[in-house]
Design a protein around this motif. Structure first.
Motif, short mmCIF file in Angstrom:
data_model
loop_
_atom_site.label_atom_id
_atom_site.label_comp_id
_atom_site.label_asym_id
_atom_site.label_seq_id
_atom_site.Cartn_x
_atom_site.Cartn_y
_atom_site.Cartn_z
N PHE A 222 9.79 4.32 -12.51
CA PHE A 222 9.47 3.94 -13.88
C PHE A 222 8.64 2.66 -13.87
CE2 PHE A 222 13.90 5.62 -13.94
CZ PHE A 222 13.65 6.83 -14.56
N ASN A 223 7.73 2.57 -14.82
CA ASN A 223 6.95 1.35 -15.00
C ASN A 223 7.41 0.53 -16.19
OD1 ASN A 223 5.00 1.61 -12.83
ND2 ASN A 223 4.20 3.37 -13.98
N ASN A 224 8.13 1.18 -17.13
CA ASN A 224 8.54 0.48 -18.33
C ASN A 224 9.63 1.27 -19.05
OD1 ASN A 224 7.14 2.62 -19.71
ND2 ASN A 224 5.24 1.49 -19.32
N ALA A 225 10.10 0.71 -20.14
CA ALA A 225 11.20 1.33 -20.89
C ALA A 225 10.78 2.65 -21.52
CB ALA A 225 11.70 0.37 -21.97
N GLN A 226 9.51 2.79 -21.90
CA GLN A 226 9.06 4.05 -22.49
C GLN A 226 9.27 5.21 -21.53
OE1 GLN A 226 7.45 1.01 -22.70
NE2 GLN A 226 5.58 1.29 -23.90
N GLU A 227 8.98 4.98 -20.25
CA GLU A 227 9.16 6.06 -19.27
C GLU A 227 10.64 6.37 -19.06
OE1 GLU A 227 6.97 5.07 -15.75
OE2 GLU A 227 5.04 4.99 -16.79
N VAL A 228 11.48 5.34 -19.13
CA VAL A 228 12.92 5.57 -19.03
C VAL A 228 13.40 6.40 -20.21
CG1 VAL A 228 15.20 4.48 -18.92
CG2 VAL A 228 13.26 3.43 -17.75
N ASP B 103 8.05 -7.96 -14.98
CA ASP B 103 7.94 -6.78 -14.11
C ASP B 103 9.07 -5.84 -14.50
OD1 ASP B 103 7.82 -4.85 -12.18
OD2 ASP B 103 8.14 -6.21 -10.47
N SER B 104 8.73 -4.73 -15.17
CA SER B 104 9.75 -3.78 -15.63
C SER B 104 9.72 -2.48 -14.84
CB SER B 104 9.55 -3.48 -17.12
OG SER B 104 8.29 -2.89 -17.35
N SER B 105 9.26 -2.54 -13.62
CA SER B 105 9.24 -1.35 -12.77
C SER B 105 10.62 -1.10 -12.20
CB SER B 105 8.23 -1.50 -11.64
OG SER B 105 8.58 -2.59 -10.80
N GLY B 106 10.92 0.14 -11.89
CA GLY B 106 12.22 0.48 -11.34
C GLY B 106 12.26 1.93 -10.93
N ASN C 87 20.24 -2.33 -10.14
CA ASN C 87 19.09 -3.17 -10.45
C ASN C 87 17.85 -2.35 -10.76
OD1 ASN C 87 20.95 -5.09 -9.75
ND2 ASN C 87 19.81 -5.92 -8.02
N ALA C 88 17.67 -1.28 -10.02
CA ALA C 88 16.45 -0.48 -10.17
C ALA C 88 16.32 0.08 -11.58
CB ALA C 88 16.44 0.65 -9.15
N LEU C 89 17.45 0.33 -12.23
CA LEU C 89 17.40 0.79 -13.63
C LEU C 89 17.42 -0.38 -14.61
CD1 LEU C 89 19.66 3.97 -13.65
CD2 LEU C 89 17.28 3.83 -14.33
N GLY C 90 18.25 -1.38 -14.31
CA GLY C 90 18.35 -2.52 -15.23
C GLY C 90 17.05 -3.27 -15.39
N PHE C 91 16.24 -3.35 -14.31
CA PHE C 91 14.97 -4.08 -14.39
C PHE C 91 13.98 -3.42 -15.34
CE2 PHE C 91 15.71 -5.75 -9.82
CZ PHE C 91 16.38 -6.86 -10.31
N THR C 92 14.15 -2.13 -15.62
CA THR C 92 13.18 -1.43 -16.48
C THR C 92 13.25 -1.91 -17.92
OG1 THR C 92 14.72 0.38 -16.99
CG2 THR C 92 13.33 0.64 -15.03
N LEU C 93 14.33 -2.63 -18.29
CA LEU C 93 14.50 -3.11 -19.67
C LEU C 93 14.24 -4.61 -19.78
CD1 LEU C 93 17.72 -1.07 -20.56
CD2 LEU C 93 15.36 -0.54 -21.17
#
Length: 788
Positions: A711-717, A696-699, A671-677
């Motif tokens: 991570f706060n968003n997909a860009q950081e991922v 909320d795209s934090s993870g 979940n912690a990674l999936g939520f970032t998208l």
């Protein structure tokens, strides 16, 4: 000065001694912690998990396998172990058990130690069989060298047949899609009496069934695969039939020559309007004109594509392996041998006999020479006298008819372990073995190219430099490009996405044509990255551009609008026919376009019909892009319907469903990674709100080395995936497995580290990585290390 240098040397020596002493102390402390953990494990854990972590029937049957970090293990032990008495192992004791379990079961060294990877004896996979037979055929004609030239060559004549004095136009057309009506196709050409001769080659980028569709209002014929091998015969226009369809199975990385003779004859009755289009339905696609990128403006050498259906190969290790030998496989190889025997008799032998008409034919020597060359190419080595006697002389003597002799030899050859098991080359010369493995690595095939066989003959594939030079020549081949596309699809798990459908009421306009556009867009992007000069892996996540069509722009909005400057005048006049024709570059500020990570084909594929799926996306990130392992779920479950909790966002709903402690062992990672998208909905459109709530795209993620990343968003991922050692190793490992069909650790426990280091030093050059993989495979004397 000497005293100063002497004192510096003393100081340096003291520093080294201190460092060494500290390292020894740290090592001793780690050993003591692990020993303490071993004792606790023996007292509290062994009854459920077993002495070797193998699991215990009736207790905890799942073995202790995976790649959890120390921190993750300590957290799980504190929360869940021992079952029913979780307070019995917490704090320092949990850390000690985690240290022991990590050292014994979960570290990379432990995994290799407990389950030593081996180079397994393997038969050809289905794709390797298909490619090998294509190259066995191609050996007698030649294989297609890479070219950037695209289009189809058209020669236009006035009059309804080829006469040099009537030739009026010779040009390269982008594709075949013309509606001449009742007008002339060009200056100086009689509008009622003309002939057009198109020649070219169709490049297949994916293995599968292609439906070739020709629509024509006047007579035409089409040869395919070889001039004279007729695919469609409409030489005499029959009634009102104007659409012709044929399904052919094509192989990735292969170019197939074709010819179309198009004839408008002067008639006594009213002249019909003249039009023609050539389209196809590729695998996973919808009908589209065969695009310019898949056309070469000349007919390449004749090509063979096996039509026999082959059974799927084992994929239990995450990559195709030829390990199952059963009735289905045996029957399919027999059918393949019969099919190839027919094409060899009908095409290869007459061509060979014509080219060698001046050779002596005493005692049918010409036929024996042909068969010897064929068998030696298939077996990847020269035949000793006893095998020539068995495979050639006896069979020719037993068959007075040449065709029967050829079919008999081919059946024996293709069914032989010498052909089906490439690793049976222990007695070959080093150059021959290197050529065998280079061809298998890059082409999934046998060495059949004349230049490569010449190097074998001259013994010029012995040193690492010689092998690397050959590998660089091979990596740019069409066949290697096709295999690279397949590898990237495996890395992204695209092959398992299947059909993508969405709720029509929620997402009107998300139709099969759009899905086909999305897949083509992704493939264009992958090709551009890999085959650019830099071939930079990092751009797979950092590129702020992609490809789109007008249809995609209409659905996804302004951010996907193609860049107008990319359109040429010729492209603007095309197409008239169906399909995604104007695939052009598009870009933005890097918020929406994050390479493959947020591509709508990936995002829509990792989603439900009516909602995004953080779980699918999280598993994708962990298992494929980061190369981590996840244990199978305790039980399958259906997602909670949004209708049951209309006020909850997708994130809140998933968090609720996976909140039980038993689920959190894996879902705390997933979940912690999936939520970032979560900014990307079920069709991959960017959104700021979900169920009227801000997204909320934090993870976060815990790396193999225990580092915790937030991570706060997909860009950081995306930036993390571009720079993460875990992601780099995952990509290298996936590439090695796909190209070599063996685990990288089987070639040495240090090989993954070595390849990853070279990958980084090359500037993350993907082509350079593939070359280094091929060098390792070619240099390793693995025929001596095979585990049967």
């Amino acid at each position: 000065m000497n005293a100063f240098l002497h004192s510096n040397r003393l100081l340096s020596s003291l520093v080294l001694l201190v460092v060494a002493a500290c390292a020894e102390t740290a090592s001793a402390d780690e050993d003591a912690l692990r020993e303490r953990g071993r004792v606790i494990y023996k007292n509290l854990c062994i009854d459920c998990h077993g002495a070797q972590g193998e699991g215990v029937a009736g207790a905890y049957e799942t073995p202790l396998v995976g790649d959890s970090s120390l921190g993750e293990l300590a957290g799980q032990i504190t929360k869940t172990m021992p079952e029913g008495d979780e307070e019995a192992c917490i704090g320092e004791e949990a850390e000690a058990v985690a240290a022991y379990m990590h050292h014994a079961f979960y570290s990379e060294a432990a995994r290799i130690r407990n389950r030593p990877p081996q180079i397994t004896l393997a038969r050809l996979t289905g794709n390797q069989l298909r490619q090998s037979l294509a190259d066995l055929y191609g050996h007698f004609h030649g294989n297609t060298a890479y070219t950037d030239e695209r289009g189809v060559k058209g020669i236009y004549f006035t009059g309804s047949r080829w006469k040099n004095e009537n030739k009026k136009i010779e040009r390269v057309d982008s594709t075949i899609d013309f509606d001449f009506g009742k007008e002339s196709p060009g200056e100086g050409i009689d509008k009622e009496d003309f002939f057009i001769h198109w020649t070219g080659s169709i490049l297949a980028e994916e293995t599968g069934d292609y439906e070739i569709i020709v629509r024509s209002t006047v007579s035409f014929t089409m040869d395919f695969g070889k001039m004279g091998r007729e695919l469609i015969d409409n030489h005499v226009q029959s009634g009102d039939k104007t659409e012709f369809r044929e399904v052919v199975r094509l192989t990735a990385g292969r170019a197939y020559p074709f010819k179309i003779d198009y004839i408008q004859r002067k008639r006594k009755t009213e002249q019909p309007p003249a039009s023609i289009s050539v389209s196809w339905i590729p695998p996973h696609g919808t009908e589209q004109l065969i695009p310019k990128r898949n056309l070469i403006p000349w007919a390449v050498d004749p090509t063979f594509s096996l039509q026999t259906k082959l059974p799927p190969d084992d994929r239990s290790y995450g990559f195709e392996r030829g390990i199952s030998v059963d009735r289905q496989w045996d029957d399919s190889t027999t059918a393949a041998a019969i099919e190839f025997g027919h094409i060899a008799t009908e095409e290869l032998w007459p061509d060979y006999r014509r080219r060698h008409k001046n050779d002596s034919d005493d005692n049918r020597q010409r036929l024996k020479n042909f068969l010897t060359e064929l068998v030696e190419t298939a077996f990847r080595t020269q035949l000793p006298d006893e095998l020539k006697e068995l495979y050639i002389d006896r069979q020719v003597a037993a068959c007075p008819d040449d065709g029967d002799a050829i079919k008999r030899v081919i059946l024996m050859t293709i069914k032989s372990p010498r052909f089906l098991y490439p690793a049976t080359d222990a007695n070959d010369s080093p150059s021959q073995r290197a050529a065998n493995r280079l061809a298998l690595t890059f082409f999934d095939s046998i060495p059949s190219d004349k230049w490569l066989l010449e190097k074998v003959k001259k013994n010029q594939l012995q040193s690492e430099d010689q092998i690397r030079e050959a590998a660089w020549r091979m990596v740019n081949d069409f066949r290697a490009r096709g295999k690279t596309r397949e590898m990237l699809h495996e890395w992204l798990n695209v092959g398992h996405i299947g059909d993508i459908t969405k709720d029509d009421a929620r997402y009107p306009g998300f139709d099969p044509q759009l899905v086909s556009d999305l897949r083509t867009s992704l493939d264009h992007f992958l090709d551009d990255i890999v085959w650019s000069d830099a071939s930079d892996y990092r751009q797979l996540f950092l590129a702020n551009w992609s490809y789109s069509t007008d249809h995609m722009a209409e659905f996804y909005g302004e951010s996907w609008k193609p860049i107008a400057a990319e359109v040429t005048t010729e492209e603007e006049r095309l197409p008239r026919g169906p399909g995604p024709q104007r695939m052009r570059k598009t870009g933005d500020d890097g918020k929406l376009r994050l390479g493959v990570l947020t591509h709508p084909y990936i995002m829509s594929g990792l989603a439900y019909t009516d909602a995004s799926s953080p779980i699918h996306r999280g598993i994708f990130l962990i298992r494929y892009l980061l190369g981590r392992t996840l244990r199978p779920p305790n039980a399958a479950f259906s997602p909670l319907s949004a209708d049951l909790h209309p006020d909850l966002s997708t994130r809140e709903r998933v968090a609720l469903q996976t909140s039980p402690e038993g689920c959190q062992v894996c879902h705390s990672r997933i979940n912690a990674l999936g939520f970032t998208l979560e900014h990307f909905d079920a069709v991959g459109r960017f959104r700021e709100m979900d169920q009227k709530k801000p997204v909320d795209s934090s993870g976060g993620y815990i790396a193999r080395d225990g580092q915790e990343v937030t991570f706060n968003n997909a860009q950081e991922v995306a930036h993390f995936l571009a720079t993460s050692d875990d992601a780099h190793r995952a990509f290298v490992s996936r590439a090695f497995q796909h190209f070599v069909k063996q685990p990288v650790a089987a070639y040495g426990p240090e090989k993954l580290d070595e390849l990853t280091r070279k990958f980084k030093e090359s500037g993350f050059n993907i082509r350079s990585l593939l070359v280094e993989i091929a060098v390792i495979s070619a240099m390793e004397p693995h025929s001596e290390k095979i585990a049967g």
